[in-house]
Design an enzyme around this catalytic site. Sequence first.
Site, short mmCIF file in Angstrom:
data_model
loop_
_atom_site.label_atom_id
_atom_site.label_comp_id
_atom_site.label_asym_id
_atom_site.label_seq_id
_atom_site.Cartn_x
_atom_site.Cartn_y
_atom_site.Cartn_z
N CYS A 23 8.23 25.05 0.29
CA CYS A 23 8.01 23.62 0.52
C CYS A 23 9.23 22.85 0.00
O CYS A 23 9.80 23.22 -1.02
CB CYS A 23 6.76 23.15 -0.21
SG CYS A 23 6.38 21.42 0.08
N ARG B 191 -0.12 24.42 1.10
CA ARG B 191 0.25 23.02 1.18
C ARG B 191 -0.46 22.44 2.42
O ARG B 191 -0.03 22.66 3.55
CB ARG B 191 1.77 22.88 1.31
CG ARG B 191 2.42 21.54 0.90
CD ARG B 191 1.82 20.38 1.49
NE ARG B 191 2.35 19.09 1.02
CZ ARG B 191 1.58 18.04 0.85
NH1 ARG B 191 0.27 18.12 1.02
NH2 ARG B 191 2.10 16.89 0.49
N HIS C 122 0.85 -1.20 0.00
CA HIS C 122 0.00 0.00 0.00
C HIS C 122 0.88 1.25 0.00
O HIS C 122 1.72 1.42 0.89
CB HIS C 122 -0.88 -0.01 1.26
CG HIS C 122 -1.78 1.18 1.36
ND1 HIS C 122 -1.85 1.96 2.49
CD2 HIS C 122 -2.63 1.73 0.47
CE1 HIS C 122 -2.73 2.94 2.30
NE2 HIS C 122 -3.21 2.83 1.08
N TYR D 142 10.02 14.19 4.24
CA TYR D 142 10.84 15.40 4.32
C TYR D 142 12.27 15.11 4.76
O TYR D 142 12.79 15.72 5.69
CB TYR D 142 10.16 16.45 5.22
CG TYR D 142 8.86 16.92 4.63
CD1 TYR D 142 8.84 17.65 3.44
CD2 TYR D 142 7.65 16.61 5.23
CE1 TYR D 142 7.65 18.05 2.87
CE2 TYR D 142 6.45 17.01 4.66
CZ TYR D 142 6.46 17.72 3.49
OH TYR D 142 5.27 18.11 2.92
N1 MTE Z 1 0.76 22.50 9.34
C1 MTE Z 1 -0.32 21.73 9.51
N2 MTE Z 1 -0.97 21.78 10.69
N3 MTE Z 1 -0.76 20.90 8.52
C2 MTE Z 1 -0.11 20.82 7.31
O1 MTE Z 1 -0.54 20.07 6.43
N4 MTE Z 1 1.80 21.59 5.95
C3 MTE Z 1 3.20 22.00 6.10
C4 MTE Z 1 3.29 23.33 6.84
N5 MTE Z 1 2.49 23.30 8.03
C5 MTE Z 1 1.05 21.62 7.12
C6 MTE Z 1 1.43 22.49 8.17
C7 MTE Z 1 3.93 22.14 4.85
S1 MTE Z 1 4.60 20.73 4.20
C8 MTE Z 1 4.21 23.35 4.28
S2 MTE Z 1 5.18 23.49 2.90
C9 MTE Z 1 3.66 24.60 4.86
O2 MTE Z 1 2.82 24.35 5.99
C10 MTE Z 1 2.84 25.34 3.83
O3 MTE Z 1 2.31 26.51 4.38
P1 MTE Z 1 1.24 27.33 3.56
O4 MTE Z 1 0.13 26.42 3.20
O5 MTE Z 1 0.82 28.46 4.45
O6 MTE Z 1 1.95 27.85 2.33
MO MO Z 2 5.90 21.24 2.39
#
Ligand code: MTE
Ligand code: MO
Length: 467
Positions: A186, A139, A40, A322
């Site tokens: 990101c 994101r 999966h 990441y």
């Molecule tokens: N924080 C939460 N709670 N949930 C999320 O999915 N995504 C992260 C981060 N913080 C995320 C998060 C990722 S991978 C990125 S690149 C950034 O938030 C994106 O921030 P933005 O959507 O404000 O550009």
């Molecule tokens: Mo991200």
Amino acid sequence: QACRLKSTPARLCIRACCTNDSFQPQRPSFTFSGEFVDIHPGGASKLMLAAGGPLEPFWAHYAVHNQPHVQEMLAEYKIGELSPDDKAPSVLKTSDPYADDPTRHSALKVNTQHPFNAEPPPELLTENYITPNPIFFTRNHLPVPNVDPDTYRLNVAGPPGGQSLCLSLDDLYQFPKHEVTVTLQCAGNRRSEMTQFKEVRGLEWSLGAISTARWAGARLCDVLAQAGHQLCETEAHVCFEGLDSDPTGTPYGASIPLARAMDPEAEVLLAYEMNGQPLPRDHGFPVRVVVPGVVGARHVKWLGRVSVEPEESFSHWQRRDYKGFSPSVDWDTVDFDSAPSIQELPVQSAITQPKEGETIEAGEVTVRGYAWSGGGRAVVRVDVSLDGGLTWQVAELEGEEQRARKAWAWRLWHLQAPLPAGKKELNIVCKAVDDSYNVQPDTVAPIWNLRGVLNNAWHRVHVHVAP
Ligand code: MTE
Ligand code: MO
């Protein structure tokens, strides 16, 4: 009846009753065999959560499944259909977890709708030094939580023997308000170029998974100090939890080293304002973490909890995602524990004008783009080539001057150059240099990795010249 959970994984049957309207209602209910569990793509553990029960809540959540090629993949594992007597529509009715997501700007190029992932088109991205909130890239890994600002509380765990804080928004406003302009990128920015070289797993970001805002909020070091934390343990980590969570209740989470969190010069914020406005819901309303110079994944949105721990966050996104790997590592050999989590990002630049494949006027060309480096390293130069990297010209930097060691925001840049007569096409290339003299690699090949993160290869744009 094929939907009983057997105890040995090999015999496991997962019931998937596709009666959800958002899915394919005309499809019959079916079950999957256990052979699929280990392969999966989302991991065995996530899949097992659905074992023996309806899949709808999970597929509504992980909406990536609502695609024909996923159906095709799964067809091989179909082992039967449920008798109509086994269907329990009342149990299977699920509300769409994304129904409450905010409305978005139509200029955004949507990568996935559920969860919402989108980037501004290149021509808008560098129109302003500060990215307007409605087109700031988004994101999300999960549905956007709808947080009531009146009842919102931020839980800050105290040190052993100390007291925890439970902060309302008003409490947060009592801390000195700190403002800082920060570029957020990101780790998957420019992943689509990596995929072109060799397939990777992840969202197909173009060059717009990066944006810049003026953030305001309380300094994390002030809040941690109020909770009684000191920088005594240099190996400790500050863990963040979002208020967004998956169907099992597991929240988004990430962590940064305590040393960065406690350093006032690092300017880590618990931000409640973005460009003078309350945070938009997509960007973490009412409070998010902003970690200048650090990969986007650590800037936790909809912040619910902060704690200081001896180890990094146990979140999937800290430990199983990441991270960077050698080009030789594939999904059979990858050992996520062997690589450090991405924190500071490498030097980056990209061309936003002209666009790939465009036909430009003869005579003169204007090339525009952005450049940025992680860790507060300043951009000292952007080189642009019009002949695929044989000869170079130095671009003019725009935007705010950067502070030494605290260059948290990008520089925009442009180059205006005459075109050699008779040129029918141009291979435009850019590369930036930061103040540690870090440079970008010329191609993707040596930095390719299975997750498609950290692509900072020279950015190349091929254009035609009008006759
Ligand atoms: N924080 C939460 N709670 N949930 C999320 O999915 N995504 C992260 C981060 N913080 C995320 C998060 C990722 S991978 C990125 S690149 C950034 O938030 C994106 O921030 P933005 O959507 O404000 O550009
Ligand atoms: Mo991200």
